[in-house]
Design an enzyme around this catalytic site. Sequence first.
Site, PDB file in Angstrom:
ATOM      1  CE1 TYR A  47      -4.438   7.519   0.877  1.00 48.95           C
ATOM      2  CE2 TYR A  47      -3.627   7.457   3.129  1.00 48.95           C
ATOM      3  CZ  TYR A  47      -4.108   6.801   2.012  1.00 48.95           C
ATOM      4  OH  TYR A  47      -4.250   5.433   2.022  1.00 48.95           O
ATOM      5  CG  HIS A  51      -5.863  -2.811   0.954  1.00 48.22           C
ATOM      6  ND1 HIS A  51      -5.049  -2.631  -0.151  1.00 48.22           N
ATOM      7  CD2 HIS A  51      -5.501  -1.830   1.843  1.00 48.22           C
ATOM      8  CE1 HIS A  51      -4.257  -1.588   0.048  1.00 48.22           C
ATOM      9  NE2 HIS A  51      -4.508  -1.100   1.258  1.00 48.22           N
ATOM     10  CG  ASP A  78      -1.915   1.097   1.286  1.00 49.16           C
ATOM     11  OD1 ASP A  78      -2.798   1.217   0.426  1.00 49.16           O
ATOM     12  OD2 ASP A  78      -1.765   1.913   2.217  1.00 49.16           O
TER      13      ASP A  78
END
Length: 288
Positions: free
Chosen positions: A205, A265, A99
């Site tokens: 982010y 995930h 990720d």
Amino acid sequence: MSIDIKHHTVQANGIRQHYLDAGKGAPVVLLHGFPETNFAWRFQIPELARHYRVIAPDLRGYGETDKPAGGYDKRNMARDLLELLRTLGIEKIALVGHDRGARVATRFAKDYPELVDRLVVMDNVPTRIVAREFSPAVAKSYWFFIFNQVPDLPEALISGREDLWLRHLFSDWCYNPLAIDGKAFDTYVQAYRRPGALRGAMSDYRAINEDVEQDKVDADIKIACPTLALWGEDFHAVGKMFDMAKIWSEMASNLRTAPIAQAGHLPQEEQPERVNEALLDFLLGWKG
């Protein structure tokens, strides 16, 4: 044989970095993703450490590593790893990233190709490609890419409700909605209740625009070292949404792929035995 896993902290690239260290031999570095910490590798470290020296840092902004106000673009987070390795006297590694950690690992492999013998990217669509393919369908699954970038609001809404937030993410992202439960779930909740933890993860982010611009500059340069792209076959935002083999063939010239069945995930936590088997097979021959 029991494996001794040691906690260390060092000052590197201007921040205090926390990492786990286990085993002996050729170094293998594990970089976790969101919304996790290096606790995500609890099933991998004991197995890999039987054959390799395993180093698993908490990324900038996560876990027990510092959470400064800035420096979350992936080039600088790759530099975090570079300076950690220099501090430890390590000259070359096998690198595994999941990720967000895969985004750091990809940038590291492009910026410091001479330091990476082989690369594993786990359940990750590269940032530049997410931006390129953005659509209403992608936006629905990648809502948190947008939400996490809003200044201050995510922290305000999640603070005090970390359990509700994490329960939604883990249940939505895992093939088995309760794959992350009990003590494991509580460990993550406590990590995100630490001062600065939410801001650190959101800051990761909030660097997306910088990350995309960095990725565009060397988009035509493929990663040359052996690369394994591994993903959860059943995650709606990755394996079910994108042709992962095609995407990673854009990124790497020496590519292997390994979709993991009945995983979303977090394949390293959902199907650890299958992931460990894939990792050990790919790492075979890495002597340092």
